[in-house]
Structures are given as C-alpha cells and as structure tokens.
Design a protein around this motif. Structure first.
Motif, PDB file in Angstrom:
ATOM      1  N   LYS A  73       0.254  16.218   9.219  1.00  0.00           N
ATOM      2  CA  LYS A  73       1.506  16.279   9.338  1.00  0.00           C
ATOM      3  C   LYS A  73       2.134  15.259  10.510  1.00  0.00           C
ATOM      4  N   GLU A  74       1.531  14.952  11.224  1.00  0.00           N
ATOM      5  CA  GLU A  74       1.693  13.822  12.135  1.00  0.00           C
ATOM      6  C   GLU A  74       1.683  12.561  11.784  1.00  0.00           C
ATOM      7  N   ALA A  75       0.921  12.344  10.592  1.00  0.00           N
ATOM      8  CA  ALA A  75       0.829  11.211   9.992  1.00  0.00           C
ATOM      9  C   ALA A  75       2.205  10.887   8.905  1.00  0.00           C
ATOM     10  N   GLY A  76       2.833  12.078   8.776  1.00  0.00           N
ATOM     11  CA  GLY A  76       3.962  11.860   7.834  1.00  0.00           C
ATOM     12  C   GLY A  76       4.080  12.645   6.772  1.00  0.00           C
ATOM     13  N   ALA A  77       3.262  13.656   6.581  1.00  0.00           N
ATOM     14  CA  ALA A  77       2.951  14.318   5.262  1.00  0.00           C
ATOM     15  C   ALA A  77       3.942  15.424   5.446  1.00  0.00           C
TER      16      ALA A  77
ATOM     17  N   LEU B 159      -1.506  11.114  -1.673  1.00  0.00           N
ATOM     18  CA  LEU B 159      -2.477   9.789  -1.320  1.00  0.00           C
ATOM     19  C   LEU B 159      -3.411  10.618  -0.368  1.00  0.00           C
ATOM     20  N   ASP B 160      -4.375   9.816   0.061  1.00  0.00           N
ATOM     21  CA  ASP B 160      -5.441  10.297   0.966  1.00  0.00           C
ATOM     22  C   ASP B 160      -5.262   9.372   2.448  1.00  0.00           C
ATOM     23  N   PRO B 161      -5.819   9.975   3.248  1.00  0.00           N
ATOM     24  CA  PRO B 161      -5.519   9.474   4.653  1.00  0.00           C
ATOM     25  C   PRO B 161      -6.623   8.279   4.975  1.00  0.00           C
ATOM     26  N   GLU B 162      -7.713   8.180   3.987  1.00  0.00           N
ATOM     27  CA  GLU B 162      -8.816   7.124   4.334  1.00  0.00           C
ATOM     28  C   GLU B 162      -8.424   5.988   3.780  1.00  0.00           C
ATOM     29  N   TYR B 163      -7.768   5.874   2.696  1.00  0.00           N
ATOM     30  CA  TYR B 163      -7.089   4.506   2.150  1.00  0.00           C
ATOM     31  C   TYR B 163      -5.719   4.420   1.758  1.00  0.00           C
TER      32      TYR B 163
ATOM     33  N   ALA C 263     -12.093  14.010  10.538  1.00  0.00           N
ATOM     34  CA  ALA C 263     -11.196  13.511  11.604  1.00  0.00           C
ATOM     35  C   ALA C 263      -9.859  14.005  11.475  1.00  0.00           C
ATOM     36  N   TRP C 264      -9.655  14.767  10.538  1.00  0.00           N
ATOM     37  CA  TRP C 264      -8.227  15.233  10.253  1.00  0.00           C
ATOM     38  C   TRP C 264      -8.201  16.779  10.257  1.00  0.00           C
ATOM     39  N   SER C 265      -6.697  17.056  10.343  1.00  0.00           N
ATOM     40  CA  SER C 265      -6.551  18.590  10.455  1.00  0.00           C
ATOM     41  C   SER C 265      -5.101  18.857   9.634  1.00  0.00           C
TER      42      SER C 265
ATOM     43  N   GLY D  37      -5.140  27.819   4.428  1.00  0.00           N
ATOM     44  CA  GLY D  37      -3.789  28.274   4.486  1.00  0.00           C
ATOM     45  C   GLY D  37      -3.103  28.619   5.650  1.00  0.00           C
ATOM     46  N   SER D  38      -4.171  29.051   6.625  1.00  0.00           N
ATOM     47  CA  SER D  38      -3.536  29.764   7.940  1.00  0.00           C
ATOM     48  C   SER D  38      -3.266  28.515   8.660  1.00  0.00           C
ATOM     49  N   GLU D  39      -4.173  27.507   8.764  1.00  0.00           N
ATOM     50  CA  GLU D  39      -3.653  26.269   9.353  1.00  0.00           C
ATOM     51  C   GLU D  39      -2.315  25.644   8.977  1.00  0.00           C
ATOM     52  N   CYS D  40      -1.771  25.755   7.585  1.00  0.00           N
ATOM     53  CA  CYS D  40      -0.678  25.285   7.104  1.00  0.00           C
ATOM     54  C   CYS D  40       0.642  26.251   7.673  1.00  0.00           C
ATOM     55  N   VAL D  41       0.368  27.318   7.648  1.00  0.00           N
ATOM     56  CA  VAL D  41       1.344  28.554   8.116  1.00  0.00           C
ATOM     57  C   VAL D  41       1.426  28.233   9.561  1.00  0.00           C
ATOM     58  N   ALA D  42       0.461  28.050  10.489  1.00  0.00           N
ATOM     59  CA  ALA D  42       0.742  27.493  11.709  1.00  0.00           C
ATOM     60  C   ALA D  42       1.676  26.166  11.851  1.00  0.00           C
ATOM     61  N   GLU D  43       1.448  25.277  10.916  1.00  0.00           N
ATOM     62  CA  GLU D  43       2.009  24.178  11.364  1.00  0.00           C
ATOM     63  C   GLU D  43       3.337  23.951  10.431  1.00  0.00           C
TER      64      GLU D  43
END
Length: 327
Positions: A114-118, A66-70, A107-109, A147-153
């Motif tokens: 991840k905080e939104a439940g992904a 899904l997308d976080p917009e709708y 407005a997303w990262s 990719g680096s963002e996702c490694v960090a999280e």
C-alpha cells in the motif's frame, strides 16, 4: 469499508467494470523473452519490458497488475487514471513438498504494498480441491492471514485461484478438461466464504473452451454447448455474491473475447477481467529482438487494438461492480 470502496472505484472503469491489464509475470516472462532473444535476459530487461507495456497501454485500461520485484518502474510510468494492483506472492511454488505450496515475497507486506502505491493486493495460489485436507488447510490458513492483513490496511484483496489436479500433469489436455469444471467451481465456492475476506476473485473460466462442441473437433469435444453454459451459470452461484473477474490464461486475444461472449450468453455475472498475455504476448518478440522502440510501436498499434476490442466486449458482457453495491 471506505478505503476498499474508494480503491475499487480507482480500479474500475466509468462503467463500474474492472478492465485491467496483467503483467506481473516473472519466471514465465523471462522464459518468453529468452525464447526470442539472442542474448541472456537480465532483470533490467524484465523491468524495461513491463515499463513499455505500462507506458503505452494503461491509457486504455482501468488498472494494471504488476509485481514489486521488477514492476515498480512500470507502476510509476502508468497513465494517471489507471489503478494499481501489486502481487504479493513469490513466482512459482514450493517444489520441496507436495501440494504446490505458495509463499510471500519476504521483504513485502500488505502495508508495504500500500505504501508503494497499490490500490489492491493480489495473491495467487494453486489449489486442487481433491488433495488431502492436510495440504488444503495450510493453504486456507495462508489465505486467511492475507485477508486479515488487507482488512487491517483497508485495502482490497484480489485472490487469484489456479486450479490443477495433482495426478494430471497436462492442465491443457482433454483429461483435465473433463474435471476442470469441478475443480474451478468448488475452489471458488470455498474462497467465496466470508472468513477469507476476499474482495475480488480472479479466476479461470470453468471449462476449457477448446473442448466445447462447436469449438473443438467432434472427436475431441468434452462438453456440449449446453453443458458448458451450465458450468458458467454454476460458477456465478458458487461466487455467492463475491465479485469475480476472469484471467486470460494465455489464450489468444480472439479466443478470450469469444469466451467472454459465451460466458455472458450463459448467464455468467463476471465483473471484468485481468487480462495478461492475450493482450501483450505478441510484443515479446519485437522487444527481445529489436528493443523497446519496436515493442512500443507494437503496443501503439496492435496492442491498443487488442485492448480497445476487449473493452468493447466487456461493455457488452460484464456486470458492473456497482450492481453489487460495492462502488
């Protein structure tokens, strides 16, 4: 990494195969609804349609995109056993400069998704392997950052690759069919490199099935069955062990199922699907014309049948992630 491994398990079915439903469309979905509606399509319509699909069809899917917009209301409405991928890209691409440059939802990262439940982050990029390096290096750096963002999280990164040719407008036509294997396979070879930290590649099949001899009219065929099969095998090699799943690219449910059988027979080691329109597109008209109740009824009957048929095909054709020691 423990977080990524656990998340991949949540996104896979009991056979270790990703059998995911995709409904992160935004601009294209609005056009589909508008084509069938006799009233202006609103943001609420998009959210409600996604919610219906999620409520009625995720019981039969290992995950939903899904997308976080709708799509956040739909995420909350999904089956408890269904994993969640959230899209990170803006819909469409930048038309102010050449190269179909991507952009992020401002407005997303990865952290916020991840905080939104992904359970995973998905990003889509258009890529022409034959465009100038000045264009493609920008895209490569863009993907490296995500990719680096996702490694960090410690969250899986699903990269959706959409091929095109800057000089061929019709990607469904015969001219593009002739170059598609090169485009798809070489971009997979690039983004399978460890530097991008991609956990799963979401990709097109390497040929246009409508132009394979036996599927096409004789005068329209671009590839023999043997040539097409060789491209599927080469695609698996290009992935270099990185898991990859097929997108449905808007073909019919039956054509997509036939494609998966062909891929398997050709030796493709794909690990599942993220299937969108091939599963739910025929529910658009009932929803646009008669509302959520009509769409729900379609999902409970034809929609469920589409997914269950696809799951049967996947059981017979897809390679479990577990075979790659990922879960």
């Amino acid at each position: 990494m423990i977080g990524k491994t656990t998340a991949l398990q949540r996104l896979s079915n009991s056979d270790g195969i990703i059998a995911a439903l995709a409904i992160d469309q935004r601009g294209s979905l609005k056009k589909m609804l508008a084509k069938n509606a006799d009233h202006p399509v609103t943001s609420s319509d998009l959210s409600e349609f996604k919610k219906v699909i999620s409520q009625k069809m995720t019981a039969y899917s290992s995950a939903i995109l899904l997308d976080p917009e709708y799509g956040l209301p739909a995420a909350l409405a999904r089956d408890n056993n269904c994993g969640l991928l959230l899209a990170y890209e803006k819909t469409g691409y930048d038309i102010s400069e050449p190269g179909r440059m991507p952009d992020l939802l401002p407005a997303w990262s990865a952290k916020r998704l991840k905080e939104a439940g992904a359970d995973a982050v998905k990003f889509m990029v258009y890529y022409d392997v034959d465009e100038p390096m000045a264009i493609n290096e920008k895209k490569q750096a863009f993907i490296e950052r995500i990719g680096s963002e996702c490694v960090a999280e410690d969250i899986p990164f699903f990269l959706e690759l959409m091929s095109y040719d800057a000089n061929i407008e019709d990607t469904k036509g015969k001219e593009y069919a002739a170059v598609k294997p090169h485009k798809v396979i070489e971009m997979m070879r690039e983004f399978a490199k460890p530097r991008y930290n991609v956990d799963v590649l979401k990709v097109e099949v390497p040929v246009n099935m409508a132009y394979i001899a036996g599927f096409a009219k004789d005068e329209e065929a671009v590839y023999s069955k043997e040539q097409a099969a060789a491209y599927f095998a080469e695609q698996t090699k290009a992935a270099s062990g990185v898991p990859f799943i097929f997108l449905s690219a808007g073909v019919s449910a039956q054509m997509f199922q036939d494609t998966l059988y062909f891929a398997h027979e050709a030796g493709s080691k794909f690990n599942g699907v993220l299937c969108g329109r091939a599963t739910w597109q025929d529910s658009v008209a009932p929803f646009a014309q008669d509302g959520a109740g009509a769409a729900s009824l379609w999902c409970e009957t034809k929609g469920r049948a589409n997914i269950e048929a696809l799951n049967t095909v996947l059981k017979e054709t897809a390679t479990p992630l577990a075979s790659k020691n990922l879960i």
